[in-house]
Design a protein around this motif. Structure first.
Motif, PDB file in Angstrom:
ATOM      1  N   ILE A  50      -3.963  35.045 -54.078  1.00 58.73           N
ATOM      2  CA  ILE A  50      -5.278  35.632 -54.359  1.00 58.73           C
ATOM      3  C   ILE A  50      -5.901  34.953 -55.573  1.00 58.73           C
ATOM      4  O   ILE A  50      -7.119  34.706 -55.612  1.00 58.73           O
ATOM      5  N   ILE A  51      -5.075  34.657 -56.583  1.00 58.87           N
ATOM      6  CA  ILE A  51      -5.579  33.924 -57.745  1.00 58.87           C
ATOM      7  C   ILE A  51      -6.132  32.573 -57.312  1.00 58.87           C
ATOM      8  O   ILE A  51      -7.225  32.158 -57.725  1.00 58.87           O
ATOM      9  N   ILE A  52      -5.392  31.880 -56.456  1.00 59.20           N
ATOM     10  CA  ILE A  52      -5.890  30.618 -55.906  1.00 59.20           C
ATOM     11  C   ILE A  52      -7.144  30.866 -55.068  1.00 59.20           C
ATOM     12  O   ILE A  52      -8.088  30.073 -55.075  1.00 59.20           O
ATOM     13  N   LEU A  59      -5.665  29.345 -63.826  1.00 60.40           N
ATOM     14  CA  LEU A  59      -4.419  29.961 -63.371  1.00 60.40           C
ATOM     15  C   LEU A  59      -4.043  29.454 -61.977  1.00 60.40           C
ATOM     16  O   LEU A  59      -2.870  29.210 -61.687  1.00 60.40           O
ATOM     17  N   GLY A  60      -5.040  29.310 -61.120  1.00 57.85           N
ATOM     18  CA  GLY A  60      -4.770  28.781 -59.785  1.00 57.85           C
ATOM     19  C   GLY A  60      -4.260  27.355 -59.829  1.00 57.85           C
ATOM     20  O   GLY A  60      -3.350  26.981 -59.072  1.00 57.85           O
ATOM     21  N   THR A  61      -4.819  26.543 -60.713  1.00 57.68           N
ATOM     22  CA  THR A  61      -4.362  25.169 -60.869  1.00 57.68           C
ATOM     23  C   THR A  61      -2.919  25.127 -61.344  1.00 57.68           C
ATOM     24  O   THR A  61      -2.085  24.375 -60.812  1.00 57.68           O
ATOM     25  N   ILE A  62      -2.608  25.954 -62.345  1.00 59.72           N
ATOM     26  CA  ILE A  62      -1.241  26.010 -62.869  1.00 59.72           C
ATOM     27  C   ILE A  62      -0.277  26.503 -61.794  1.00 59.72           C
ATOM     28  O   ILE A  62       0.835  25.982 -61.643  1.00 59.72           O
ATOM     29  N   PHE A  78      -4.111  22.667 -55.045  1.00 58.89           N
ATOM     30  CA  PHE A  78      -4.394  22.111 -56.366  1.00 58.89           C
ATOM     31  C   PHE A  78      -5.815  21.541 -56.427  1.00 58.89           C
ATOM     32  O   PHE A  78      -6.558  21.785 -57.389  1.00 58.89           O
ATOM     33  N   TYR A  79      -6.186  20.769 -55.427  1.00 55.80           N
ATOM     34  CA  TYR A  79      -7.517  20.170 -55.434  1.00 55.80           C
ATOM     35  C   TYR A  79      -8.609  21.233 -55.490  1.00 55.80           C
ATOM     36  O   TYR A  79      -9.574  21.116 -56.257  1.00 55.80           O
ATOM     37  N   ALA A  80      -8.476  22.275 -54.681  1.00 54.70           N
ATOM     38  CA  ALA A  80      -9.497  23.318 -54.668  1.00 54.70           C
ATOM     39  C   ALA A  80      -9.613  23.987 -56.033  1.00 54.70           C
ATOM     40  O   ALA A  80     -10.721  24.183 -56.554  1.00 54.70           O
ATOM     41  N   CYS A  81      -8.492  24.336 -56.627  1.00 52.36           N
ATOM     42  CA  CYS A  81      -8.517  25.039 -57.911  1.00 52.36           C
ATOM     43  C   CYS A  81      -8.978  24.126 -59.037  1.00 52.36           C
ATOM     44  O   CYS A  81      -9.745  24.549 -59.921  1.00 52.36           O
ATOM     45  N   PHE A  82      -8.538  22.873 -59.021  1.00 55.60           N
ATOM     46  CA  PHE A  82      -8.914  21.956 -60.090  1.00 55.60           C
ATOM     47  C   PHE A  82     -10.406  21.640 -60.042  1.00 55.60           C
ATOM     48  O   PHE A  82     -11.081  21.577 -61.086  1.00 55.60           O
ATOM     49  N   TYR A 115     -11.258  29.294 -54.018  1.00 57.11           N
ATOM     50  CA  TYR A 115     -11.726  29.077 -52.648  1.00 57.11           C
ATOM     51  C   TYR A 115     -12.990  29.886 -52.364  1.00 57.11           C
ATOM     52  O   TYR A 115     -13.930  29.395 -51.728  1.00 57.11           O
ATOM     53  N   GLY A 116     -13.005  31.136 -52.798  1.00 54.88           N
ATOM     54  CA  GLY A 116     -14.172  31.968 -52.554  1.00 54.88           C
ATOM     55  C   GLY A 116     -15.427  31.372 -53.143  1.00 54.88           C
ATOM     56  O   GLY A 116     -16.496  31.361 -52.505  1.00 54.88           O
ATOM     57  N   PHE A 117     -15.327  30.862 -54.369  1.00 53.19           N
ATOM     58  CA  PHE A 117     -16.481  30.237 -55.003  1.00 53.19           C
ATOM     59  C   PHE A 117     -16.915  28.983 -54.260  1.00 53.19           C
ATOM     60  O   PHE A 117     -18.100  28.780 -53.978  1.00 53.19           O
ATOM     61  N   LEU A 118     -15.966  28.122 -53.911  1.00 52.76           N
ATOM     62  CA  LEU A 118     -16.303  26.861 -53.273  1.00 52.76           C
ATOM     63  C   LEU A 118     -16.858  27.052 -51.868  1.00 52.76           C
ATOM     64  O   LEU A 118     -17.755  26.318 -51.440  1.00 52.76           O
ATOM     65  N   VAL A 119     -16.319  28.032 -51.143  1.00 53.45           N
ATOM     66  CA  VAL A 119     -16.871  28.317 -49.814  1.00 53.45           C
ATOM     67  C   VAL A 119     -18.322  28.779 -49.935  1.00 53.45           C
ATOM     68  O   VAL A 119     -19.189  28.388 -49.147  1.00 53.45           O
TER      69      VAL A 119
END
Length: 510
Positions: free
Chosen positions: A57-59, A416-419, A380-384, A63-67
């Motif tokens: 969910i943290i990740i 946090l998602g990236t980590i 990783f790519y999505a979160c970064f 995703y929610g923002f990018l979508v």
């Protein structure tokens, strides 16, 4: 500038939820409980998967923002391009393609596993050979191939048919799983004492939990099918984060009750020692006989169908996006003249996976274990990229060349998602960690990397010559066009030039 094919907007919110939820649990929730308990014990599995759901969910925040901002096919492939450029997009797309395709193949092989347990006289016909201890029969190959062909046909006929079918499969799956759990708990021979010991003896609680958390990227892969289908939403993409959260919570719930349903039937340590080809099936058969196995088999078939259908959707959309971007041959970027579906990607997935049943289920598991690494790279790519598109305050936006999104809360979650993604990656590649890949998986990974390097060298000259404006058009479509002047409101945003990305202004309030 070449014409850009676009998918029809036919997917309803509950269909999209079903694509994510059904893909995330698939056959595993019915087939693997005993295997998971052998790793961590019942409570270790439940806690591990619930922690995994929270981490996902943290990740999912990123995703929610990018979508919402980039509702185009391709998901992480498009995000990697937008934030880091075309070569990162290729790397992300290559690894993600393997992850998706291998799970299509593994779902088909689950039918053979079910058949060997329920109808061995039919499936175990025409013995061919043995691979890694798995006996391959002509009957199981035919069964898996029929399933692959059927779902290729459904997906070619239209996303509305595949979306509606997915929703029906998911409702039937949940109903079957809940009925089975209630029945197993209420049976006179069942007992919660069978769930003891709660953790794997001799391993320890923490190590048991970490072992399950390490496989969470694989267990929950499927929630990221939502961005793959974003171009086909017939609703606001702002709803995508809620759908991601709901799908992950439902998946965590399904995994937990499946462990309980399996564990209460008999002592789980005895089930592990029995070494049945299908531990859950053996326990249910001992408890309820043929009627119990019938209900379990029905629910399992629904899980297989949701996995096959959901990953046909995501794989074909990813291949379509890469074909539209000229990374893959341009045929992949074309739509069916009648049904307007990415039929070349669907047929390619079918052709690729039709070979999989010949290798046996154990060999496929090596590939799937390795594909978890590719999925983690995509996370990783999505979160970064999301992290780069957020900033802490308006002061940081002055004279900035990159990120001008004032959203400190979301920046923390994307960090946090990236980590978390990096941690998942390390759990898979660091020797001695609970999720460290086995030698066969490393061999499969090296083969895939070598193929990717060869393909990149072949396509590099043509791919690198595509202008940035054309690439923006192919991958991002209308979402690389400025829409209005930047506002000065907090949490409002203008996207300036990002090296390797798109010259875009996105203005919606977060």
């Amino acid at each position: 500038m070449a014409k850009r094919e676009e998918l029809k907007k036919t997917l309803k919110p509950h269909w999209v939820w079903a694509i994510a939820f059904g893909s995330a649990i698939g056959w595993g929730v019915f087939v693997l409980p005993v295997d998971w308990m052998a790793m961590a014990g019942p409570l270790g599995v439940i806690i591990g998967f619930l922690i995994g759901a929270i981490l996902m969910i943290i990740i999912g925040v990123s995703y929610g923002f990018l979508v919402e901002k980039l509702p185009v096919s391709g998901g992480e492939f498009a995000y990697a391009y937008y934030g880091l450029g075309r070569y990162h997009a290729f790397l992300c797309g290559w690894f993600l393609t393997l992850g998706y395709i291998s799970i299509v193949a593994l779902n088909a092989s689950a039918l053979a596993l079910l058949g060997k347990f329920v109808l061995p006289s039919v499936i175990e016909r025409g013995f061919m050979y043995n691979i890694a201890g798995w006996e391959v029969y002509a009957g199981e190959i035919v069964t898996a191939c029929i399933a692959l062909i059927l779902f290729a046909f459904i997906n070619i006929r239209g996303s509305d048919l595949s979306g509606f079918s997915q929703f029906i499969f998911c409702i039937a799956l949940l109903a079957g799983l809940i009925l089975l759990t209630i029945g197993m708990i209420l049976h006179p021979s069942s007992s919660f004492t069978h769930l003891q010991p709660a953790f794997h003896p001799g391993v320890g609680a923490i190590s048991s939990i970490v072992a399950i958390v390490a496989i969470s990227p694989w267990a929950y892969i499927g929630f990221d099918n939502i961005p793959q289908a974003a171009e086909e939403f017939n609703f606001s993409p702002k709803k995508s984060f809620k759908l991601i959260v709901l799908a992950l919570l439902c998946a965590g719930f399904a995994y937990s009750i499946a462990i309980i349903a399996t564990g209460v039937g008999q002592p789980w340590t005895a089930a592990v020692e029995a070494g049945s080809v299908w531990g859950t099936g053996a326990i249910v058969q001992n408890t309820y006989g043929v009627w119990g196995v019938t209900l379990l088999s029905f629910a399992l078939i629904m899980g297989i169908f949701t996995g096959l259908n959901g990953f046909y959707v995501s794989t074909s959309r990813l291949l379509f996006a890469m074909g539209r971007a000229k990374i893959l041959p341009k045929a992949f970027g074309k739509l069916h003249p009648k049904y307007k579906t990415p039929h070349i990607g669907i047929l390619f997935t079918l052709a690729f996976t039709l070979f999989a049943p010949f290798f046996g289920r154990e060999a496929l598991l090596w590939v799937v274990d390795m594909s978890a690494l590719g999925v983690t790279i995509a996370y990783f790519y999505a979160c970064f990229v999301a992290y780069r598109l957020f900033t802490w305050s308006e002061d940081a936006t002055k004279n900035a060349e990159k990120v001008l999104i004032v959203a400190p809360g979301r920046k923390i979650f994307s960090l946090l998602g990236t980590i978390t993604s990096i941690a998942f990656f390390l759990l898979l590649v660091v020797p001695g960690s609970p999720g460290f890949l086995g030698a066969p998986s490393w061999i499969a990974l090296l083969i895939w990397i070598s193929l990717g390097a060869l393909f990149f060298i072949i396509r590099f000259k043509k791919y690198s010559k595509i202008s940035k404006a054309d690439m923006d058009h192919y991958i991002l479509g209308d979402y690389n066009v400025p829409k209005e002047s930047p506002t000065t409101k907090p949490e409002s945003v203008a996207f300036p030039q990002i090296p390797g990305g798109a010259n875009t202004k996105i203005y919606n309030e977060l």
